[in-house]
Structures are given as C-alpha cells and as structure tokens.
Design a protein around this motif. Structure first.
Motif, PDB file in Angstrom:
ATOM      1  N   GLU A 330     -44.336  -8.276  28.709  1.00 50.34           N
ATOM      2  CA  GLU A 330     -43.247  -7.323  28.494  1.00 50.34           C
ATOM      3  C   GLU A 330     -42.358  -7.143  29.717  1.00 50.34           C
ATOM      4  O   GLU A 330     -41.315  -6.483  29.643  1.00 50.34           O
ATOM      5  CB  GLU A 330     -43.806  -5.951  28.076  1.00 50.34           C
ATOM      6  CG  GLU A 330     -44.679  -5.277  29.100  1.00 50.34           C
ATOM      7  CD  GLU A 330     -46.145  -5.653  28.950  1.00 50.34           C
ATOM      8  OE1 GLU A 330     -46.990  -4.953  29.522  1.00 50.34           O
ATOM      9  OE2 GLU A 330     -46.442  -6.653  28.269  1.00 50.34           O
ATOM     10  N   ALA A 331     -42.758  -7.713  30.850  1.00 46.96           N
ATOM     11  CA  ALA A 331     -41.985  -7.534  32.087  1.00 46.96           C
ATOM     12  C   ALA A 331     -40.660  -8.280  32.028  1.00 46.96           C
ATOM     13  O   ALA A 331     -40.472  -9.201  31.239  1.00 46.96           O
ATOM     14  CB  ALA A 331     -42.813  -8.014  33.275  1.00 46.96           C
ATOM     15  N   TYR A 461     -42.948 -14.189  26.992  1.00 41.48           N
ATOM     16  CA  TYR A 461     -42.726 -15.071  28.142  1.00 41.48           C
ATOM     17  C   TYR A 461     -41.443 -15.870  27.971  1.00 41.48           C
ATOM     18  O   TYR A 461     -40.659 -16.048  28.910  1.00 41.48           O
ATOM     19  CB  TYR A 461     -43.906 -16.032  28.314  1.00 41.48           C
ATOM     20  CG  TYR A 461     -45.191 -15.380  28.780  1.00 41.48           C
ATOM     21  CD1 TYR A 461     -45.194 -14.469  29.827  1.00 41.48           C
ATOM     22  CD2 TYR A 461     -46.412 -15.688  28.173  1.00 41.48           C
ATOM     23  CE1 TYR A 461     -46.377 -13.881  30.265  1.00 41.48           C
ATOM     24  CE2 TYR A 461     -47.593 -15.105  28.598  1.00 41.48           C
ATOM     25  CZ  TYR A 461     -47.575 -14.202  29.642  1.00 41.48           C
ATOM     26  OH  TYR A 461     -48.740 -13.627  30.070  1.00 41.48           O
ATOM     27  N   VAL A 462     -41.231 -16.361  26.754  1.00 37.65           N
ATOM     28  CA  VAL A 462     -40.029 -17.175  26.480  1.00 37.65           C
ATOM     29  C   VAL A 462     -38.773 -16.320  26.623  1.00 37.65           C
ATOM     30  O   VAL A 462     -37.773 -16.749  27.219  1.00 37.65           O
ATOM     31  CB  VAL A 462     -40.113 -17.795  25.071  1.00 37.65           C
ATOM     32  CG1 VAL A 462     -38.822 -18.533  24.728  1.00 37.65           C
ATOM     33  CG2 VAL A 462     -41.306 -18.747  24.971  1.00 37.65           C
ATOM     34  N   LEU A 500     -50.337  -3.868  18.506  1.00 44.22           N
ATOM     35  CA  LEU A 500     -49.467  -4.947  18.028  1.00 44.22           C
ATOM     36  C   LEU A 500     -48.045  -4.443  17.862  1.00 44.22           C
ATOM     37  O   LEU A 500     -47.081  -5.080  18.313  1.00 44.22           O
ATOM     38  CB  LEU A 500     -49.998  -5.497  16.696  1.00 44.22           C
ATOM     39  CG  LEU A 500     -49.073  -6.482  15.975  1.00 44.22           C
ATOM     40  CD1 LEU A 500     -48.824  -7.723  16.825  1.00 44.22           C
ATOM     41  CD2 LEU A 500     -49.644  -6.867  14.606  1.00 44.22           C
ATOM     42  N   LYS A 501     -47.900  -3.280  17.226  1.00 46.49           N
ATOM     43  CA  LYS A 501     -46.557  -2.742  17.002  1.00 46.49           C
ATOM     44  C   LYS A 501     -45.865  -2.413  18.330  1.00 46.49           C
ATOM     45  O   LYS A 501     -44.657  -2.614  18.464  1.00 46.49           O
ATOM     46  CB  LYS A 501     -46.646  -1.495  16.114  1.00 46.49           C
ATOM     47  CG  LYS A 501     -47.005  -1.812  14.668  1.00 46.49           C
ATOM     48  CD  LYS A 501     -46.676  -0.650  13.741  1.00 46.49           C
ATOM     49  CE  LYS A 501     -46.798  -1.074  12.295  1.00 46.49           C
ATOM     50  NZ  LYS A 501     -46.226  -0.108  11.348  1.00 46.49           N
ATOM     51  N   CYS A 502     -46.646  -1.918  19.308  1.00 45.95           N
ATOM     52  CA  CYS A 502     -46.054  -1.632  20.620  1.00 45.95           C
ATOM     53  C   CYS A 502     -45.548  -2.924  21.258  1.00 45.95           C
ATOM     54  O   CYS A 502     -44.472  -2.945  21.871  1.00 45.95           O
ATOM     55  CB  CYS A 502     -47.083  -0.968  21.521  1.00 45.95           C
ATOM     56  SG  CYS A 502     -47.421   0.763  21.113  1.00 45.95           S
ATOM     57  N   LEU A 508     -38.699  -6.680  20.990  1.00 44.56           N
ATOM     58  CA  LEU A 508     -37.409  -6.391  20.337  1.00 44.56           C
ATOM     59  C   LEU A 508     -36.456  -5.733  21.337  1.00 44.56           C
ATOM     60  O   LEU A 508     -35.256  -6.026  21.353  1.00 44.56           O
ATOM     61  CB  LEU A 508     -37.625  -5.482  19.127  1.00 44.56           C
ATOM     62  CG  LEU A 508     -38.194  -6.153  17.874  1.00 44.56           C
ATOM     63  CD1 LEU A 508     -38.558  -5.109  16.825  1.00 44.56           C
ATOM     64  CD2 LEU A 508     -37.183  -7.155  17.280  1.00 44.56           C
ATOM     65  N   THR A 509     -37.012  -4.862  22.172  1.00 43.79           N
ATOM     66  CA  THR A 509     -36.194  -4.223  23.216  1.00 43.79           C
ATOM     67  C   THR A 509     -35.639  -5.270  24.179  1.00 43.79           C
ATOM     68  O   THR A 509     -34.475  -5.225  24.574  1.00 43.79           O
ATOM     69  CB  THR A 509     -37.042  -3.194  23.991  1.00 43.79           C
ATOM     70  OG1 THR A 509     -37.583  -2.248  23.068  1.00 43.79           O
ATOM     71  CG2 THR A 509     -36.211  -2.472  25.028  1.00 43.79           C
ATOM     72  N   LYS A 510     -36.489  -6.213  24.544  1.00 36.94           N
ATOM     73  CA  LYS A 510     -36.055  -7.275  25.446  1.00 36.94           C
ATOM     74  C   LYS A 510     -34.940  -8.099  24.811  1.00 36.94           C
ATOM     75  O   LYS A 510     -33.979  -8.502  25.479  1.00 36.94           O
ATOM     76  CB  LYS A 510     -37.242  -8.171  25.802  1.00 36.94           C
ATOM     77  CG  LYS A 510     -37.019  -9.050  27.032  1.00 36.94           C
ATOM     78  CD  LYS A 510     -38.222  -9.918  27.316  1.00 36.94           C
ATOM     79  CE  LYS A 510     -39.393  -9.133  27.814  1.00 36.94           C
ATOM     80  NZ  LYS A 510     -40.545  -9.993  28.165  1.00 36.94           N
TER      81      LYS A 510
END
Length: 1061
Positions: A330-331, A461-462, A500-502, A508-510
C-alpha cells in the motif's frame, strides 16, 4: 635600514629550538624569506646546512633536513630555477638511502614537485624521482607517520602533473608501480584512506589500455585492484582519542569509491563481491551491496552487459527466499526513502539494497541493444514464481519485477503485458476472458477465494511502480479490467473479510491519486463504491457502538485523496467528495460516527465552506434537537481548526456571511441553553480570530453596539438587554477574547461597560451565567481598560470587602484583578499584595477561606486568557491575548515566600491549614521549573501536607514531592523511613473523613508513583533497608477496586522483588 639575519644563526636557532621541543616555524619562515628574496641562494643555504646535514649525530642530521624541508615548503617556488630543481632532486633522492631522514626527505620532495620549474620530462625529473622512491624507499622499514609522507608525495605528483601522467604512458606506468610499492601492506587507517583516494584518482586520471591487449596494463590493474580489495570488507573500530577522527564508515566509503572507479576492475570485482555476499553477517552483505551499487552506477553499460546476468543471478535469491514484509504494497514507494539511515546490521537493509542495485542495473541497460534479451531472461527465469498464485515466491517475484520496472518504462510495459496476460493474472482479472471449461471455473473459484489478498497486494506493487514512473504506460490498457475486478471484489466479498476489503480500498485509492490515470467518471465510480460502503458500515458500526476497521480505512483514504497530488487534481477530488460522499453522510448526521467521518475528511477551506452552509441549514430547522445541535457545532469547530492547521485561511468573508446568520440562530434557538451558547461562542470567537486584523476594530464596535448600546446591525436579529442577565453573554465573551489586543473603544465606553457589568453581576442568581459575566468583565479590564488604570484602581478600592459577608464585591474584585494580573499590571500586583496581607492579618477565618478559594481564579487557567493549539503568529496577523507568559511565575514568586513565612510563624492550626492550602493551589497551577528553586523552603510544608485530610492539599503536596524526588533528592532523604510509611498508607488504605474518601484514586496513584521514584531515583544502598516488609504492607493495594491502582501496586511490588533478588 634593518640588516638581514644571518642564515647560519637561524639554522642553529632552529636546531636548538627543535632539540628543546620549542616552535621552529619562525626560523624556517625567515630562512624562506631570505631565499625568496634572493638574499640567500640554494647553494649558500645547502653550504650553511652542510656541517649539520653530514653530522655523525643522527638527531642533528634529522633536524637539519627537517629545517631544509620546512623552508622549502614556504619558499616562493619561482626562485627555484630548472637547474635548482635538478640539483635539489639529486640531493634529496640521495638522502632516501638514509632511513632516518626519510620523513623530511619525502616531505621536501613533495614540495619540490609542486615547484613551478619542476618539469617532468626535463632531465627525466619525474621518472628519476619515482624510480628513486621505488629503489631506495622501503615502506616496511618505517612507521606510519613516515609512510604518510610517501602518500603525500604521490598525491602531490597526481595533483600537479596529472596531465603528464595522462599523456605519457611511460611516466604513468612508472608512477603506478611506485604507488603499488608504497601502498602494499599498509595498515594505518589514515594512510589507507589516502591510499584508497590515490588509487581512485589513478583510475580516473590515467588511461589504461584494454587488459586483453596490453599485458603490462593488465598486471598493473590487477595489482591496483589487489592493493585495495584485500581490505574488503573493512573491519575497523576507531581507537579512543584518535586525533584524526577516522571512522570505519570513512574507510568503507572510500574503498567502495576506489573499487567502482575503474571499469576494468569488473573482471575481478564482481566475482570477489559475489563471494563476499555469501557471508551470514548482514553488515558485510550490506557493505557488498553498497559497493555493487556504486559499481553499477559508475561502470559503463558495455561493461554491465557482460556481467548483468551474474549480478541478477547473485541478487534475485535475496528477495525470492527471504521475508519481504518490509515492502508494503500500500506504500507510495518500493524503496523506502530513508533506507540509508538504517543500521548496517539490519537484514531489511540487505533486501532494500538488493532492489536498489537491480533498479539501477535496469536503468543503466534500458538503452542497450541487448535489453530485449535481458527482459526475456528475467521474465522467463521468474515465470515459475509469478505464473501460479500458489507459492511463497509469488509476491517476492512481483516485487522484483515492479522494483525494476519502476526505473524503466520499457521494462515495466513488458512486465505489465506479461502479468496481465490470460496465462497469468488475466485469467482472474480481465473481464474479456472467456472460460472454456467447467474445470477452469472450478480452478478460478478456488484460487480467487484463497489468493485474493495476495493478488491485491501484487497489484499494489505494480501500481506503486506506475506511480514512481509518472508517465503513461501499458497499464492504461488494463485499467478498466483492474477497476471492475477490484470494484466487484469490494462489493461482493464477505463482510467478514475486512482485511481484504481494506487492501482493496488502499489500492483503489492509489489508482485515484495516480496523476491523470483515471478519468473523471472513473474517479466518481470509485468514490461511489466508497460511499455505498460507508453507508452500510455506519449502520453496522452504530449497532456495535464503535467504528469499523473498514470505515476507518475508507475515511483515511478520502483524506489522502483530498490532500495529495497537484493542486488542480486536489480541487477536483474535493469537489467529487463533496458531491458524492458528503450528501449521504449529511442525511445521517444524527447517527453515531457520521460526524466523526465528516470531521476526518474536512481538511481544507473548500470542504469546510460547504459543510458550514449545510450545517447552518440543519441548525435552522426546528426538528434539529439540542443534542444534534451540540454535535453539529462541535463538529464545525473541530473541522475549522483542522482546516486551519492543514492550510491556514482568512475567515474575513465568514464574518459577513456565516457569522450573522449563525449568531442569530444561536441566540434565538438556544437562548436558555448555556452549553450550546458556550460552544456557539467558541465557534464565533474562532471566526473572529481568523478574520483579517484590519477588520477587528469594526467587529469590536459592532459587538459593543449590539450588547451594550442596544443598536441593531444588518443581518443580526438580536434580542438582548444588558440590564437583564442572559446566557447569551457567552457569545460576547468569546468574541471579545478573540479580538486583537490592540483594538480599543473610547474611555467613556469602557467606563460605561464596566459600570453596567459591576451593577448587574451581583444580582445574577444563576452561578454559571454569573461566571460568564465575570469573565466578560475580566476581558474588558484586561484588553479595553489598559489606559484606565487609575479608574480601575478606584473601582477595586470601592469594592474592597470588609468581611466574608460581602462576597459579591469580593468576587468582582477578584475577576477584575485577574484581568490585571495576566498582563502583569502594577495595580494587579498591588491588589495581590493587599490580598496576602488580609490573609495574614484578618482574624475572620471564613473571610480568609474566601481569599484562599480566590487563588483558584487568580492562579488558575481561564479559557478567555488562553488559545487552543500552538502559540505563534496566525494568518490573520491577530494577537488576541493580552497575557504575559510568566504571569503565573510572578504570582508564585510574590506569594510563596509570604505564605511559607506565615505558615512557619502561625500558632493557629486553622490558619496554618489555610496558608498551606493556598500554597497548594499555587503549586498545582505552576510548572515544576518555577517550583524547583523554592523546593527547600516548600518541602517542610509539603511533608506536613501529607497528613492533611484535605484532598486538594494532599494532591498538591504529592505533586510537589514527586518533583522534589527527581530534582532535589538530597532534600527528601532526611526522613525517608517515615515518608515511605506515610506514602504506603496513602497509596493502599482508603482514608474516610465525614463519609468522604480523602485519598481518592488520583491521590493513591500519586503516592505509589512517589514510592516507585524513591526506589529508582536513589542509590540502592540508601534505600536498601526501607523495602523490608514493604511488599506485605502494600498487599491491600493489590485488592483495590480501581484497576489502575492494582496495576501500579503490582509494578511497585515487582520493583521491590527485583531489588531483593
């Protein structure tokens, strides 16, 4: 005219000074001046030195040549002719045969090569010098400081004659041989640092032919590599009192630079480094990787093409077969930005450096003709790892590919096309995939259910690599498929699968914050998914009574979306959130947690402005009850402060638009609700404080007209009579408190307002409303009556009470004095001194107790004289507080000596308790730094206070004792045994007086804290006897009804047990 000094005298003075350990620089400087001024020739100078240079005494010869070397270093080199150079060179090289003279000889040669007329090819000067060093100087026979002079000589040659070394192959080869001769076997850190530096300069300034075509150069390069790499990895600890302050890191960095300075070292460097990489010591592995990184960055692509496969094979397993938890999907980065600050022994640093090296390798080879085959080899080699969703090496393989792809669009495009092919992820993600058989469906279901989290992480990651590239790529081809896949998964996966949802929300935010990646409609679609989930989660969270983890995650994502990226994008995202997310939330504001969500996502002025309008509309409706009104106003206050902290803005426009309407609604709808009017005033005060400073004079006059003059203002529908008490005064209190302190009204208006308040306040029966009026009076005196000191002094005199029966006058005078004291007015200080005198001399105990209670106001914090948040300038330029920072310290400095003296001399117990209680109030309201200088005088009172049955005195005494134990332990240890017993009693046994517990929970905790400090702050020998039987005495505390007391007692017992053991 001054006569020139005699050179012979200077020489003998130099020798005498050196022998006795005195400074010799003055004599060598004078000799240099004589030589530079041509008063002394080279021949004359050598003749003058002659007897000492050839002396049988070794020390005399050493000092003599040292004198020559120091003089040569200072002389103007222009006076040294080409012929002199030849003479000097022959003279000095002959001295190399005398080992005792080596240090000064090398030093003098270093000065000589810097001379203007030292021309390398004339008389073979340079070659003769270098040959002499090789032939007659043996570094193994000399100490480190002598060897250092040899390195300085080589450094001087490189600096002064690098052009000759670069163009004359014979000279260059001779010089390299000399360096290898000097550097071999070196162990001294200072010499090694210079050796590595010289080695690197040789590699960058001297051209070498290809090793395969020139055997001599091949041998030289091998020797140059060996003479540096034999020290790898560096293992060195800086000795104590090292005058040169050389660290292991200094040596490591310079050695890496040296290894990476010569591309033709690659043949030896890469295999040697790979061998060192097998070490189990993380510090060694990190050193190797940092050296590899420098080699990759410095060596040309042509060299890397030969060794890339070896590098890849050596490094990929570092990632594939290790734990990669440090790389969060998520980073916003793959390589942590602060990785260089990690400890060299950190295993995570090894993993990070591995990716950094591979990242740089791909970047260097992107334009290579063989890059397509490189990509083929990498992808084929990892195919078994990334193709199946079953396996521990899936995520590491995708991390490797994403990290390398983040530095090359070409590589990234190839990775994306491979991963999203039907044979890999396309089978699960792409909506255009057609399943052929029932068997495919079954496999799909099983894998999707089992590996959804991993698949989302891998997508992360992608997406991170795409963000790092920041340019259009082939990922856009699969954008719709990714959106549909994650959207469906978010909507259809089980509510039990919160993690999973988190993960989906994070990715999606990314996607949303990827600059220009999603269209406006696609962003709206993602926000709609978020909104739908928020609605469902709010219902669920309300039932549970606590926020759901997914709700918190979506809320954080919304704050990220509306605060990160280009300004233009942020404005669009804010509008989208206002349009899509906010309306359904506003429909549910009465539900728990909704306002909390709104508060968190309100980070900017645009959102706040819309929110204020929507809230204002709701507040104006009759069906908006008191509880909802309170929640809405508190939410608006929080959002206003938060938006100001993120990006300050002027609220001047709010005064003309929002302020009048909210003011009218507040005083009409909440006319009798003191708390609602209080928080409404807080919001109005905030708005005023952030209005432009130039508007404050007008705002002040507007409020005076409304509240005291009975005038009307456009937009303000206000019903208020100053002669009748009203909770509406809370609005004025906060507005006046936030007006700039430099604003003023006429003296007549100040006198009139003060008189009206003084006449009204005694008649107010409601205690809370009277307190509001008193605070308004204090603010008026503090800010508006600055120029009416004499009149205020007269008011205080007129109000001066004669007994405890005149409490109204006393109360008025205390609040007036408060307004004076916070700005350290002399009239306020005079009143304080008079109050102390009354406390000492007045026999009326009830009146004295009234004075005692007044110190809660005089020394306590009042919200109208303080601001929330950090002190400092704000965007409006307003300074609203007319408060001196050290006013409490001044009150304490005035009162504490008098109270201590009165306590000590008091013969009446009741009066003593009053003095101690007053001091306790002061101690509670000032910082430990203020109390420390007075501890010795205060401590006897504090110890007496421990026996008081007054909770306030007990609390203040314990707080002061806590400070004393830390700051002045020597004062406490005088009667330690009785003190410990009393603290145990206070901490474990409830003391009940008149059916009230004296030592409440906070007092019991403070007592136990003091005990813990006694046994940790004091030396063990001094408290050794005190712990005997103490554990048993503490036993009642282990059964205390309060969990915090039980835990603190347990901590103390554990400490005592460890001391016994």
């Amino acid at each position: 005219m001054d006569t020139a000094p005699d050179p012979a005298v200077l020489v003998y003075q130099y020798i005498a000074a050196s022998t006795s350990g005195d400074s010799t620089s003055d004599y060598s400087s004078q000799l240099a001046q004589l030589w530079s001024g041509k008063t002394l020739s080279l021949l004359q100078f050598i003749q003058t030195l002659g007897p000492t240079l050839t002396s049988e005494d070794v020390s005399t010869r050493v000092i003599s040549l040292q004198c020559f070397a120091n003089t040569l270093a200072e002389v103007d080199s222009a006076v040294i002719s080409k012929q002199d150079v030849g003479v000097l060179l022959q003279f000095l090289t002959s001295k190399l045969e005398d080992e005792k003279l080596s240090s000064s000889t090398l030093n003098a040669l270093a000065s000589l090569v810097k001379a203007k007329n030292f021309i390398p090819h004339v008389n073979n000067n340079l070659k003769d010098l270098i040959s002499a060093v090789i032939k007659d100087y043996d570094p193994r026979k000399h100490l480190a400081k002598v060897r250092y002079e040899a390195f300085l000589l080589l450094e001087a040659i490189v600096e002064k004659h690098q052009d000759t070394l670069a163009t004359n192959e014979e000279f260059a080869e001779c010089f390299v041989n000399a360096f290898i001769h000097v550097a071999s076997g070196e162990k001294d850190p200072r010499n090694l640092l210079l050796s590595f530096k010289l080695n690197a300069e040789i590699n960058t300034k001297i051209p070498f032919q290809e090793r395969s075509s020139n055997k001599t150069h091949d041998e030289l390069l091998s020797d140059l590599f060996d003479v540096c790499f034999c020290y790898f990895p560096i293992s060195f600890t800086t000795p104590e009192n090292d005058p040169y302050k050389i660290t292991a890191l200094d040596l490591k960095k310079q050695l890496r630079i040296t290894i990476a300075s010569q591309p033709q070292f690659s043949r030896d460097a890469f295999p040697s480094l790979f061998e060192k990489l097998t070490s189990t010591n993380p510090a060694v592995r990190n050193d190797v990787l940092q050296c590899l990184l420098l080699c990759v960055n410095n060596y040309p692509a042509e060299v890397l093409e030969q060794y890339w496969l070896s590098i890849w094979d050596a490094l990929k397993f570092e990632i594939l077969h290790n734990d990669i938890l440090t790389f969060q999907p998520e980073a916003d980065f793959i390589i942590p930005p602060n990785y260089e600050s990690l400890e060299e022994t950190d295993d995570n640093k090894t993993l990070i450096l591995t990716l950094v090296v591979l990242n740089s390798l791909i970047q260097k080879l992107t334009d290579s003709e063989m890059f397509p085959s490189i990509m083929d080899t990498v992808l084929q080699g990892l195919e078994a790892n990334y193709k199946s969703l079953v396996g521990k090496t899936l995520k590491p393989a995708v991390l490797l590919l994403s990290a390398m792809g983040s530095s090359s669009v070409t590589f990234f495009n190839r990775v994306v096309d491979t991963l999203f092919s039907f044979e890999v992820w396309g089978h699960y993600i792409r909506s255009d995939y057609q399943e052929d058989t029932e068997e495919d469906k079954e496999i799909d279901i099983v894998l999707t259910t089992a590996k959804q989290r991993d698949l989302i992480d891998n997508l992360g990651y992608v997406l991170t690599a795409q963000k790092l590239l920041g340019v259009p790529t082939n990922l856009e081809i699969y954008k719709d498929h990714i959106l549909i896949f994650m959207g469906q998964l978010l909507q259809t996966s089980s509510n039990i699968e919160k993690s999973l949802k988190c993960k989906i929300v994070l990715q999606l935010t990314k996607l949303v914050v990827l600059d220009t990646f999603l269209s406006a409609d696609e962003v709206s679609l993602v926000l709609t998914w978020f909104s739908e989930n928020i609605k469902a989660l709010i219902e669920d969270s309300s039932a549970k009574g606590e926020p759901d983890v997914l709700l918190l995650r979506i809320t954080k994502s919304l704050t990220q979306i509306t605060s990160e990226g280009p300004e233009e994008s942020i404005q669009y995202y804010i509008n989208s959130v206002i349009t899509i997310i906010l309306p359904p939330l506003l429909e549910r504001v009465s539900q728990p947690l909704v306002l909390s969500v709104i508060n968190q996502i309100c980070l900017n002025y645009q959102f706040l402005e819309v929110l204020s309008i929507r809230y204002l509309n709701k507040l104006s409706y009759e069906d908006c009850d008191e509880d909802l009104s309170i929640n809405l106003i508190e939410s608006l206050i929080f959002s206003f402060k938060q938006a100001q902290s993120v990006r300050p803005f002027l609220a001047t426009s709010w005064y003309s638009k929002f302020f009048p309407r909210f003011f009218t609604i507040s005083q009409k709808r909440f006319a009798d609700n003191v708390y609602l009017l209080e928080i409404s005033g807080s919001l109005l005060g905030l708005i005023v404080r952030f209005c432009d400073k130039t508007k404050h004079e007008q705002i002040l006059h507007d409020m005076i007209d409304l509240f005291f003059e009975g005038k009307t203002l456009d937009g303000f529908n206000f019903e208020f009579e100053i002669s009748k008490p009203s909770a509406k005064i809370s609005l004025l209190k906060h507005i006046l408190a936030n007006i700039d302190r430099n604003c003023s009204i006429s003296d007549e208006s100040v006198d009139s307002i003060t008189k009206q308040l003084i006449n009204l306040i005694p008649n107010i029966e409601d205690q809370i409303i009277r307190l509001e009026y008193l605070q308004v009076l204090a603010v008026v005196i503090n800010k508006l009556a600055v120029n009416r000191e004499e009149q205020v002094e007269q008011i205080l005199s007129d109000l001066s009470p004669k007994s405890q029966f005149d409490q109204s006058s006393f109360e008025l005078s205390i609040w007036i004095a408060k307004g004076l004291l916070v700005r350290v007015s002399p009239r306020g200080v005079a009143f304080l001194n008079k109050l102390l005198l009354d406390l000492s001399n007045n026999p009326d105990l009830d009146y004295c107790r009234l004075i005692l209670r007044s110190f809660n106001v005089l020394a306590g914090d009042v919200d109208v004289f303080s601001n929330d948040g950090k002190a400092g300038k704000i965007i409006s330029g307003v300074t609203n507080l007319n408060v001196k920072i050290l006013y409490k310290q001044q009150i304490f400095e005035i009162c504490s000596p008098k109270l201590i003296s009165d306590y000590s001399s008091s013969e009446k117990e009741e009066k003593s308790e009053i003095f101690l209680s007053t001091l306790s109030i002061l101690i509670q309201n000032v910082s430990a730094k203020v109390i420390n200088p007075h501890l010795e005088a205060i401590l006897p009172l504090v110890l007496n206070g421990l026996y008081s049955h007054n909770s306030c005195i007990l609390e203040a005494s314990l707080q002061t004792l806590d400070t004393a134990i830390t700051q002045s332990p020597e004062l406490v240890k005088r009667d330690m045994e009785s003190l410990v017993k009393k603290l145990v009693s206070l901490g474990t046994t409830k003391i009940v007086i008149n059916k009230k517990v004296v030592n409440k929970e906070n007092i019991r905790l403070l007592s136990l804290d003091c005990l813990i400090k006694i046994f940790t702050e004091f030396e063990e020998a001094k408290v050794r006897g005190l712990q005997v039987g103490l554990t048993q005495a503490l036993a009642p505390g282990l059964d205390d009804k309060k969990r915090s007391v039980r835990k603190k007692t347990t901590d103390l017992c554990q400490l005592l047990h460890e001391m016994d053991r």
